[in-house]
Each structure stands twice: as C-alpha cells, then as structure tokens.
Design a protein around this motif. Structure first.
Motif, mmCIF file in Angstrom:
data_model
loop_
_atom_site.group_PDB
_atom_site.id
_atom_site.type_symbol
_atom_site.label_atom_id
_atom_site.label_comp_id
_atom_site.label_asym_id
_atom_site.label_seq_id
_atom_site.Cartn_x
_atom_site.Cartn_y
_atom_site.Cartn_z
ATOM 1 N N PRO A 20 0.801 -1.227 0.000
ATOM 2 C CA PRO A 20 0.000 0.000 0.000
ATOM 3 C C PRO A 20 0.834 1.277 0.000
ATOM 4 N N ASN A 21 1.953 1.279 0.730
ATOM 5 C CA ASN A 21 2.794 2.476 0.831
ATOM 6 C C ASN A 21 4.259 2.106 0.681
ATOM 7 N N ASP A 67 5.449 -4.470 7.730
ATOM 8 C CA ASP A 67 4.238 -3.942 8.371
ATOM 9 C C ASP A 67 4.161 -2.419 8.236
ATOM 10 N N THR A 69 4.783 -0.712 5.767
ATOM 11 C CA THR A 69 4.251 -0.354 4.444
ATOM 12 C C THR A 69 2.730 -0.487 4.376
ATOM 13 N N GLY A 70 2.119 -1.032 5.435
ATOM 14 C CA GLY A 70 0.689 -1.281 5.420
ATOM 15 C C GLY A 70 0.323 -2.592 4.756
ATOM 16 N N ALA A 72 -0.306 -5.438 5.813
ATOM 17 C CA ALA A 72 -1.388 -6.178 6.464
ATOM 18 C C ALA A 72 -2.776 -5.709 6.014
ATOM 19 N N GLN A 73 -2.854 -4.569 5.339
ATOM 20 C CA GLN A 73 -4.147 -4.069 4.833
ATOM 21 C C GLN A 73 -4.668 -4.892 3.668
ATOM 22 N N LEU A 74 -3.769 -5.623 3.007
ATOM 23 C CA LEU A 74 -4.206 -6.448 1.883
ATOM 24 C C LEU A 74 -5.083 -7.587 2.382
ATOM 25 N N HIS A 75 -5.980 -8.054 1.540
ATOM 26 C CA HIS A 75 -6.840 -9.177 1.892
ATOM 27 C C HIS A 75 -5.995 -10.432 2.095
ATOM 28 N N ARG A 76 -6.404 -11.255 3.032
ATOM 29 C CA ARG A 76 -5.642 -12.458 3.370
ATOM 30 C C ARG A 76 -5.368 -13.338 2.147
#
Length: 154
Positions: A20-21, A67, A69-70, A72-76
């Motif tokens: 994400p980032n 972590d 970078t975000g 964990a925001q992605l879908h599993r």
C-alpha cells in the motif's frame, strides 16, 4: 572509520512493489524500530562449510519493516500469494514467502542487520545486511549490502 561513517549515513532501504505504501528508510528510521538480537551464531553455506562465527547480531525484523508499508491491509487471500525479494547491491537476492514470514518461526528470526558484536557492520557486510537465522543453512539467505525489498503477488 571515515568511510564507515559515510557508508552508515548513506544507508537506505527501499521497500517497493505490491504494498500500500512504498517506503525508503534510512538507518536512523530503521534503528527507531524495535531491536532484536541473535547470537552466538555460526553461519554455514549450503554445503555446511563454516563461513563465519558471530557473537551477536542486532537489527530489526523484516516483518516490522513490511508492516510499516501497510502490507497487512491487503486481503488475506492476496497476502498468501505474496513473496518478498530482498536484494543486495551486488545483485544477490533472497526470497521469502508471506506464509513463512508470518506463519512460521522464520519470520521472528529474519532480521535486517545493522550491528555485529556491538559495532556497526563492516565494509564487507555493508551498512545493512539480512539474515534468516531460523534456516538450516544460514549462508543462502545471509545477504550483504541490503538495499531493497520488493513485494510481489503471484
């Protein structure tokens, strides 16, 4: 000592790809993350030949950087298809799957290193290095002069 100081101040780790980032972290930003230590540790190549003995390595977990970078925001279902490609300035690469980093003992011991035996890493290892200390043979994923992490979805 002067070249070591310049090398440490110029240290940067870029994290790119399917995150994400995307990030570029300098040594001070990496050192601000929670520290973890390993050692004493013997490093051997794939043949089992001893390469080095280190009393203590210190650094940050690879998962802590990911972590940031975000990721964990992605879908599993997307995360389970991700690989991480760690690259050194010399072109050497080490691969990790998301599953092994986040669902096995490997993740807790995959470290981005910046200290060896209480001192900054030497010119041979570079300002940043990587090790996967839970591996059976540590040499293949002991990467010198770490400068990039790329996350890819398969």
């Amino acid at each position: 000592m002067k070249s070591e100081t310049l090398q440490r101040s110029a240290a940067a780790l870029c994290v790119t790809g399917d995150v994400p980032n995307a990030l570029s972290l300098d040594l001070a930003q990496l050192e601000a993350l929670p520290h973890h230590a390993l050692g004493p540790i013997d490093i051997a190549c794939m043949t089992g030949r001893p390469v080095a003995h280190v009393d203590r390595y210190a650094g940050v977990r690879l998962t802590d950087v990911l972590d940031a970078t975000g990721l964990a925001q992605l879908h599993r279902s997307e995360l389970k298809r991700c690989i991480v490609v760690a690259s050194g300035r010399d072109g050497y690469q080490a691969l990790f799957s998301w599953c092994e980093l986040y669902n096995s003992p490997i993740g807790a011991q995959a470290l981005i290193l910046f200290e060896r035996n209480g001192e900054p890493l030497d010119d041979h290892l570079g300002p940043l290095a990587l090790i996967s200390a839970a591996d059976t043979h540590l040499g293949p994923r002991h990467l010198r002069h770490l400068d990039g992490l790329a996350v890819r979805r398969l």
